[in-house]
Design a protein around this motif. Sequence first.
Motif, mmCIF file in Angstrom:
data_model
loop_
_atom_site.group_PDB
_atom_site.id
_atom_site.type_symbol
_atom_site.label_atom_id
_atom_site.label_comp_id
_atom_site.label_asym_id
_atom_site.label_seq_id
_atom_site.Cartn_x
_atom_site.Cartn_y
_atom_site.Cartn_z
ATOM 1 N N SER A 116 31.394 -21.807 -9.913
ATOM 2 C CA SER A 116 30.664 -22.242 -11.111
ATOM 3 C C SER A 116 29.229 -22.617 -10.761
ATOM 4 C CB SER A 116 31.375 -23.443 -11.725
ATOM 5 O OG SER A 116 31.321 -24.534 -10.831
ATOM 6 N N PRO A 117 28.368 -22.714 -11.768
ATOM 7 C CA PRO A 117 26.962 -23.077 -11.504
ATOM 8 C C PRO A 117 26.810 -24.392 -10.748
ATOM 9 C CG PRO A 117 27.199 -22.280 -13.749
ATOM 10 C CD PRO A 117 28.590 -22.380 -13.196
ATOM 11 N N ARG A 118 27.697 -25.358 -10.982
ATOM 12 C CA ARG A 118 27.556 -26.645 -10.301
ATOM 13 C C ARG A 118 27.846 -26.538 -8.805
ATOM 14 N NH1 ARG A 118 32.393 -27.075 -13.082
ATOM 15 N NH2 ARG A 118 34.231 -27.523 -11.797
ATOM 16 N N SER A 119 28.569 -25.483 -8.396
ATOM 17 C CA SER A 119 28.863 -25.288 -6.969
ATOM 18 C C SER A 119 27.891 -24.332 -6.297
ATOM 19 C CB SER A 119 30.295 -24.750 -6.792
ATOM 20 O OG SER A 119 31.248 -25.691 -7.225
ATOM 21 N N ALA A 120 27.071 -23.630 -7.093
ATOM 22 C CA ALA A 120 26.131 -22.668 -6.523
ATOM 23 C C ALA A 120 25.183 -23.363 -5.551
ATOM 24 C CB ALA A 120 25.353 -21.983 -7.631
ATOM 25 N N GLY A 121 24.962 -22.730 -4.420
ATOM 26 C CA GLY A 121 24.092 -23.290 -3.392
ATOM 27 C C GLY A 121 24.821 -24.073 -2.320
ATOM 28 N N VAL A 158 27.402 -20.380 -1.531
ATOM 29 C CA VAL A 158 28.087 -20.066 -2.774
ATOM 30 C C VAL A 158 27.090 -19.575 -3.821
ATOM 31 C CG1 VAL A 158 29.501 -20.986 -4.657
ATOM 32 C CG2 VAL A 158 29.917 -21.731 -2.299
ATOM 33 N N GLN A 159 27.447 -18.476 -4.487
ATOM 34 C CA GLN A 159 26.602 -17.928 -5.543
ATOM 35 C C GLN A 159 27.216 -18.205 -6.914
ATOM 36 O OE1 GLN A 159 25.006 -13.974 -4.989
ATOM 37 N NE2 GLN A 159 25.260 -14.082 -2.761
ATOM 38 N N ASN A 160 26.366 -18.137 -7.923
ATOM 39 C CA ASN A 160 26.748 -18.463 -9.295
ATOM 40 C C ASN A 160 27.549 -17.303 -9.908
ATOM 41 O OD1 ASN A 160 26.957 -19.221 -11.958
ATOM 42 N ND2 ASN A 160 24.771 -19.617 -12.246
ATOM 43 N N LEU A 161 28.807 -17.565 -10.245
ATOM 44 C CA LEU A 161 29.666 -16.548 -10.843
ATOM 45 C C LEU A 161 29.088 -16.041 -12.158
ATOM 46 C CD1 LEU A 161 32.342 -14.978 -11.160
ATOM 47 C CD2 LEU A 161 33.341 -17.065 -12.119
ATOM 48 N N GLU A 162 28.488 -16.929 -12.946
ATOM 49 C CA GLU A 162 28.038 -16.571 -14.295
ATOM 50 C C GLU A 162 26.927 -15.524 -14.293
ATOM 51 O OE1 GLU A 162 27.062 -20.055 -16.514
ATOM 52 O OE2 GLU A 162 29.093 -20.881 -16.402
ATOM 53 N N THR A 163 26.161 -15.452 -13.225
ATOM 54 C CA THR A 163 25.024 -14.516 -13.185
ATOM 55 C C THR A 163 25.230 -13.391 -12.175
ATOM 56 O OG1 THR A 163 23.888 -15.944 -11.574
ATOM 57 C CG2 THR A 163 23.391 -16.297 -13.908
ATOM 58 N N PHE A 164 26.388 -13.342 -11.529
ATOM 59 C CA PHE A 164 26.613 -12.368 -10.463
ATOM 60 C C PHE A 164 26.858 -10.971 -11.032
ATOM 61 C CE2 PHE A 164 29.200 -10.156 -7.253
ATOM 62 C CZ PHE A 164 28.364 -10.299 -6.156
ATOM 63 N N ASP A 165 26.275 -9.963 -10.381
ATOM 64 C CA ASP A 165 26.460 -8.564 -10.771
ATOM 65 C C ASP A 165 27.496 -7.925 -9.840
ATOM 66 O OD1 ASP A 165 26.323 -5.955 -11.576
ATOM 67 O OD2 ASP A 165 24.191 -5.671 -11.102
ATOM 68 N N PHE A 166 28.636 -7.504 -10.407
ATOM 69 C CA PHE A 166 29.722 -6.948 -9.600
ATOM 70 C C PHE A 166 29.550 -5.455 -9.310
ATOM 71 C CE2 PHE A 166 31.755 -10.755 -11.298
ATOM 72 C CZ PHE A 166 32.477 -11.211 -10.206
ATOM 73 N N LYS A 167 28.536 -4.840 -9.836
ATOM 74 C CA LYS A 167 28.342 -3.412 -9.598
ATOM 75 C C LYS A 167 28.146 -3.144 -8.106
ATOM 76 C CE LYS A 167 25.667 0.586 -11.169
ATOM 77 N NZ LYS A 167 24.549 1.060 -12.024
ATOM 78 N N GLY A 168 28.926 -2.202 -7.568
ATOM 79 C CA GLY A 168 28.819 -1.854 -6.160
ATOM 80 C C GLY A 168 29.749 -2.628 -5.249
ATOM 81 N N TRP A 169 30.510 -3.581 -5.799
ATOM 82 C CA TRP A 169 31.472 -4.342 -4.999
ATOM 83 C C TRP A 169 32.858 -3.704 -5.132
ATOM 84 C CZ3 TRP A 169 30.236 -8.435 -1.779
ATOM 85 C CH2 TRP A 169 28.894 -8.813 -1.815
ATOM 86 N N ASP A 170 33.622 -3.716 -4.047
ATOM 87 C CA ASP A 170 34.888 -2.986 -3.996
ATOM 88 C C ASP A 170 36.072 -3.782 -4.524
ATOM 89 O OD1 ASP A 170 33.813 -0.652 -2.614
ATOM 90 O OD2 ASP A 170 33.587 -1.986 -0.893
ATOM 91 N N ILE A 171 36.248 -5.020 -4.042
ATOM 92 C CA ILE A 171 37.433 -5.824 -4.354
ATOM 93 C C ILE A 171 37.002 -7.237 -4.700
ATOM 94 C CG2 ILE A 171 39.658 -6.690 -3.513
ATOM 95 C CD1 ILE A 171 39.621 -4.451 -1.412
ATOM 96 N N ALA A 172 37.558 -7.774 -5.781
ATOM 97 C CA ALA A 172 37.365 -9.184 -6.124
ATOM 98 C C ALA A 172 38.708 -9.890 -6.019
ATOM 99 C CB ALA A 172 36.793 -9.331 -7.528
#
Length: 340
Positions: free
Chosen positions: A37-42, A55-69
């Motif tokens: 979450s944004p509060r954990s980002a950074g 840790v990166q912000n899930l809300e703004t993350f771009d999953f394009k090009g990633w294989d497995i979540a």
Amino acid sequence: MGYRIAVIGATGAVGREILKILAERDFPIKEIVALASPRSAGKEISFGDKRILKVQNLETFDFKGWDIALSSPGASISSVYSPKAAKAGCIVIDNTSHFRMEPDVPLVVPEVNPEDLKKIKRNIVANPNCSTIQMVVALKPLHDLFKIKRIVVSTYQATGGAGKKGMDELYIQTKSSLVGDSISINNFTKQIAFNCIPHIDKFMPDGSTKEEWKMNVETKKILDPDINVFATCVRVPVFIGHGEAITIECERPVDLAKAQKALRNAEGVILFDKQEDGGYITQIEAAGEDASYVSRLRIDPTVPNGLGLWCVSDNLRKGAALNTVQIAEKLIEMNLISKR
């Protein structure tokens, strides 16, 4: 060369365990990202012995090009971001309850029904409930031999099944009890320290709880739709590790020696069954381990073709994080996912 892996809910108990297991099992990783979450980002989080991930912000993350979540952020969050990742072309292995009973989403335990991975339609695979996983791993070899038609199971589930807040409550209440302080109840319906609570998740119209309902419908989806399951799920004052007392009624005659042999040879099962003091595995011994441990195997003479057993497993590992990683490994093994 390896795969680009995103871990969703990386700062939670299961997310941290996923990162730990990926490192332990030397998963083929080209790149890995920890999302929360944004509060954990950074924040910084460990991955293996030497690497630190920011840790990166899930809300703004771009999953394009990633294989497995590998996703374990909670059902409501997963309902939004797992489809988003899947739409971007990422295979999502979702550890929450949100997708489990959707008919076009496979619900998989790799030792039990790996062939269901061939039925992926929406780029989403669901990880079952922790109490269901360890039970079906133990029962699969017995079902193959004797064809189970009915299961009666009573669970003894650790507070870790309710996350870090559940474990914290057990710790705080235990300490308060021992020094005579007042007990504060915040996460469970009654005091959990030195107590057992026969109530996990919300109540259903028929009087069962949703945890009990999950064990029924998930077992049908994973193992056999013709099996009937009657479950009583109990929260116990243990930090990690679920115990289950299981009685099965089968269609074919049960042979104890054949059952023992099948369990000894079964993938993901360790049979430790000595008819002596301490000749069985308990939750504290299963903590940190990968297997479903089976003990107290014996014929049930009260029903035709009956068998009873005791099963324990680490709910955070095999009941959640490990099964999630094993699904990813099985996808690779079965050539169902390719590197970008």
